[in-house]
Design an enzyme around this catalytic site. Structure first.
Site, PDB file in Angstrom:
ATOM      1  NE  ARG B  24     -11.579  36.176  35.016  1.00 28.45           N
ATOM      2  CZ  ARG B  24     -11.326  35.128  35.824  1.00 28.45           C
ATOM      3  NH1 ARG B  24     -11.104  35.326  37.098  1.00 28.45           N
ATOM      4  NH2 ARG B  24     -11.292  33.909  35.330  1.00 28.45           N
ATOM      5  NE  ARG B  28      -4.170  39.602  38.647  1.00 25.25           N
ATOM      6  CZ  ARG B  28      -3.300  39.258  37.698  1.00 25.25           C
ATOM      7  NH1 ARG B  28      -2.146  39.928  37.595  1.00 25.25           N
ATOM      8  NH2 ARG B  28      -3.579  38.288  36.856  1.00 25.25           N
ATOM      9  NE  ARG B  37      -4.429  38.151  46.210  1.00 28.17           N
ATOM     10  CZ  ARG B  37      -4.119  37.584  45.052  1.00 28.17           C
ATOM     11  NH1 ARG B  37      -4.939  37.675  44.037  1.00 28.17           N
ATOM     12  NH2 ARG B  37      -2.997  36.900  44.931  1.00 28.17           N
ATOM     13  CG  ASP B  73     -11.415  30.317  41.431  1.00 30.56           C
ATOM     14  OD1 ASP B  73     -10.834  31.150  40.727  1.00 30.56           O
ATOM     15  OD2 ASP B  73     -11.447  29.090  41.155  1.00 30.56           O
ATOM     16  CE1 TYR B 150     -11.067  26.260  34.762  1.00 36.31           C
ATOM     17  CE2 TYR B 150      -8.756  25.684  34.937  1.00 36.31           C
ATOM     18  CZ  TYR B 150      -9.730  26.612  34.667  1.00 36.31           C
ATOM     19  OH  TYR B 150      -9.380  27.876  34.292  1.00 36.31           O
TER      20      TYR B 150
END
Lengths: 341, 341
Positions: B24, B28, B37, B73, B150
Site C-alpha cells: 500500500r 493515503r 484524491r 484494487d 469478499y
C-alpha cells in the site's frame, strides 16, 4: 469435585475419555436461552444471579457438558472499574473511546468487587444446583490485553489500530494500564474461586494481533500477574488466546495449567510444540458445527485421534456461533462422550 | 531489469543490501496522493491509467523504494467478472451479498481481460517512466480465497462466518468458485506481466482465518492453479498471506518464489521453518511506524539482523497505515537502504 473428569484432565491425569464443554455454551444457539432473552436484555440477564445461573445450567441439562461456564461478560469488569458500558440492541457492547491514555490510566479506580457480586452469587447458585454432580463451574475474565484494547477502542474493531498506536507511542502508559487491569482481573477471578468456581479461564481474544515477540515482552508480565496469585488457591487456570499459533510457547510461560488454543493448528502440532507438562483445551473450528451431524462426528473423531495422551479437554477453538443448530452441538458433545481413551 | 536488486533478491541471489518497498505504498499516508484524491474518487483513480501511474510512481520519487507496486484494487477483478462494485465514501467497498452459492458460481462469467485494460495501460505508462531505473513494477491480484470471501460477504467482516458457513455446507460449490476465480486471477496476472510487470504478488488477506489443514486441503489447489501458469513466464511470484503463522509450509508448497509473511513471527523463525529455497518478504509490524523515527530505525535494524542471508525483501507485515507520518515511512526505507549485507 476434585475427582471430576474435567479437573482430572486439567491436571493431565489419566481419564476414561476427555471431558467436553464449549466456549459460549450458554448462549443464543439454545432456544431455551433465546426464550429468556425475549423477556430480559443482556445486561439484566448478567446481573440477575438467578437468571444467570439458569442459563449457565442450560447446556448442562440439555447437552450434558462436563463443565458449567458461568454466564457473564468480560466487559462487566470494566464497568465495575468505573467505565460506563452500553449494550446497544443489534450491535455489540460500547464504551467511551479513550483519547488520553495516561490520564485514563491514572484515573482508573481499583476494583470494588462488591460491584460484581451478581457474578459470585450466580456461581453459588449454580454450584448448589449442581450438588452431587461431577460438573465444576468455570469462572472467567478477559485478559488484561483484551480488556485494554476494548477500553481504548470503545468497541470491537477489525485491526485495533487505535489501541496498537497507543501501545507503540505510549508504551509505558499502556503497560501501566495492563498492570492495573491485571490486578483487577486477578481479584475478580479469586472472588469467583471463593464463590465456588472449580477452575478459571482467562480469555485473550485479541492476543493474536500482536507478534510473538511483542506479546512476550509487553503482555506476558500482565498474564503472570493474573495467574500467580490464583495458583495458590489450588484451582486450574486456563488461558485461551485467539491466534495462539505464534504464542504457544509464551502461553506456556504464563504459568497457566491449561492452554486453550484456537482452531488454526492441529492438536498434534500443538502438543508437539508445547511438550507434556500442560493440558490442552480445544480446538474444533466452530464453523465445523455448520456441517451435517455425521460429518461433525467425523471431524470431532479426527480431532480426538490427534491427541491420544492424557491432558485434553475437548472444546471448540472459539465460541459456538449463534446460528449453530442444537443437534449439531449435540453431535460434537456426544462424539466426545462416547470416546474411549 | 533482471539485474535489479529486487529481482535478484526474489531469486535469492547475493545482493549488497535487501531491496525495500511497502504494501500500500501508493496511498493515503502521502500528501501528494491525498491531493489527487481530493479531485478524484477512488474508482476513477484506479480506472484512469495516467492517474494510476502517477500515484504508483509517487513512493518511488518521494521515498526511493526499490519496486513500484501498481495502484489498483483486488476487487476490480470481481467487477470485471460481472459483479457490481460500489465504493461508498467513508466505508469500504461493497458488493451484493451471495445468497445461493451454487447459482452464483454457475452464472459467473469467464474473465474478459479487456475490462481491466486500465490496469495494463497503467503498468505500461509506469514502465515507460521508469526506463533506465532499476525499479520493477509489481502487478498484483487477490488470492481466490480472499476474493471468494469478499464476494460472498459483500463487504469486509470480522470473522467471515457467512463465507465459512458456505465453505462448510456447500464445499463443492465453494471449491468450484475458487477454481473459477483462480482461472481469472491467473489470466489477470499474466496480462499484467505481458504489459511489463517484472513480478506479481498474490494477496491472501483472509487466509489466516482458516486452519492449517483446511487451507491446505481447500485453498492450496487454487493457489497452484494461479501460480503454475505464471511461472512459465519467468517472473517471480510473491504470495502474501495475512496470518501466515500456521500456513508457512503450505505457502512453500504453492510454488511461489517469494513468501511474503505478516508481522506475527520473527524473520529468524520464518527462515528456520521454511529452509533456504525461497525468498522471504516482510515483515515489520506496520504499527511500528507509529514510533519515533529513531525507534523505527532500531526496529528495522533488529528485523534485518534476524535475516543475514540472501533472499530477503524488506517490507512491512501488512499494508502501511493511512495515518503513518511520511518521515516515519522514510526512516524505515532509509534504514534498509543504508544496510550493508
Amino acid at each position: 469435585m476434585k475427582n471430576s473428569l474435567f479437573i482430572q484432565a486439567c491436571r493431565c491425569e489419566k481419564v476414561s475419555r476427555p471431558p467436553v464443554w464449549m466456549m459460549r455454551q450458554a448462549g443464543r444457539y439454545l432456544p431455551q436461552y433465546r426464550k429468556i432473552r425475549e423477556k430480559t436484555d443482556f445486561l439484566t440477564l448478567c446481573k440477575t444471579p438467578e437468571l444467570a445461573a439458569e442459563v449457565t445450567l442450560q447446556p448442562v441439562d440439555i447437552l450434558g457438558v462436563d463443565a458449567a461456564v458461568i454466564f457473564s461478560d468480560i466487559l462487566l469488569l470494566l464497568e465495575a472499574l468505573g467505565l460506563p458500558l452500553k449494550f446497544e440492541s443489534g450491535g455489540g457492547p460500547k464504551l467511551d473511546k479513550v483519547f488520553y491514555l495516561g490520564e485514563t490510566v491514572r484515573s482508573l479506580h481499583p476494583l470494588d468487587c462488591s460491584k460484581l457480586g451478581f457474578v459470585y452469587d450466580a456461581i453459588k447458585i449454580v454450584n448448589r444446583k449442581l450438588e452431587g454432580q461431577q460438573v465444576p463451574v468455570i469462572g472467567f475474565a478477559g485478559a488484561p490485553l483484551t480488556l485494554a484494547v476494548y477500553m481504548i477502542e470503545g468497541e470491537t474493531s477489525r485491526d485495533f489500530h487505535r489501541a496498537r498506536k497507543f501501545l507503540m507511542r505510549e508504551t509505558s502508559s499502556f503497560e501501566k494500564l495492563l498492570q492495573k487491569l491485571a490486578k483487577a482481573v486477578a481479584e475478580h477471578l479469586i472472588e469467583q474461586v471463593r464463590a465456588g468456581a472449580g477452575a478459571v479461564q482467562i480469555f485473550d481474544t485479541w492476543g493474536g494481533l500482536l507478534s510473538r515477540d511483542l506479546y512476550k515482552k509487553i503482555v506476558l508480565p500482565s498474564l503472570r500477574q493474573v495467574i500467580d496469585p490464583i495458583k495458590t488457591l489450588g484451582v486450574p487456570v486456563i488461558l485461551y488466546v485467539n491466534g495462539s499459533a505464534q504464542h504457544l510457547e509464551t502461553m506456556k510461560e504464563s504459568g497457566a495449567d491449561v492452554l486453550s488454543v484456537d482452531w488454526r493448528l492441529s492438536l498434534a502440532d500443538v502438543r508437539k510444540r508445547i511438550g507434556y507438562g500442560h493440558a490442552i483445551q480445544g480446538n474444533l473450528d466452530p464453523t465445523y458445527l455448520y456441517q451435517h451431524p455425521s460429518d461433525i462426528e467425523k471431524s470431532t473423531a479426527e480431532m480426538l485421534y490427534m491427541h491420544p495422551e492424557p491432558g485434553l479437554i475437548a472444546n471448540l477453538g472459539h465460541g459456538i456461533l449463534p446460528d449453530t443448530p442444537v443437534e449439531n452441538a449435540r453431535a460434537f458433545i456426544s462424539t466426545v462422550k462416547n470416546w474411549k481413551c
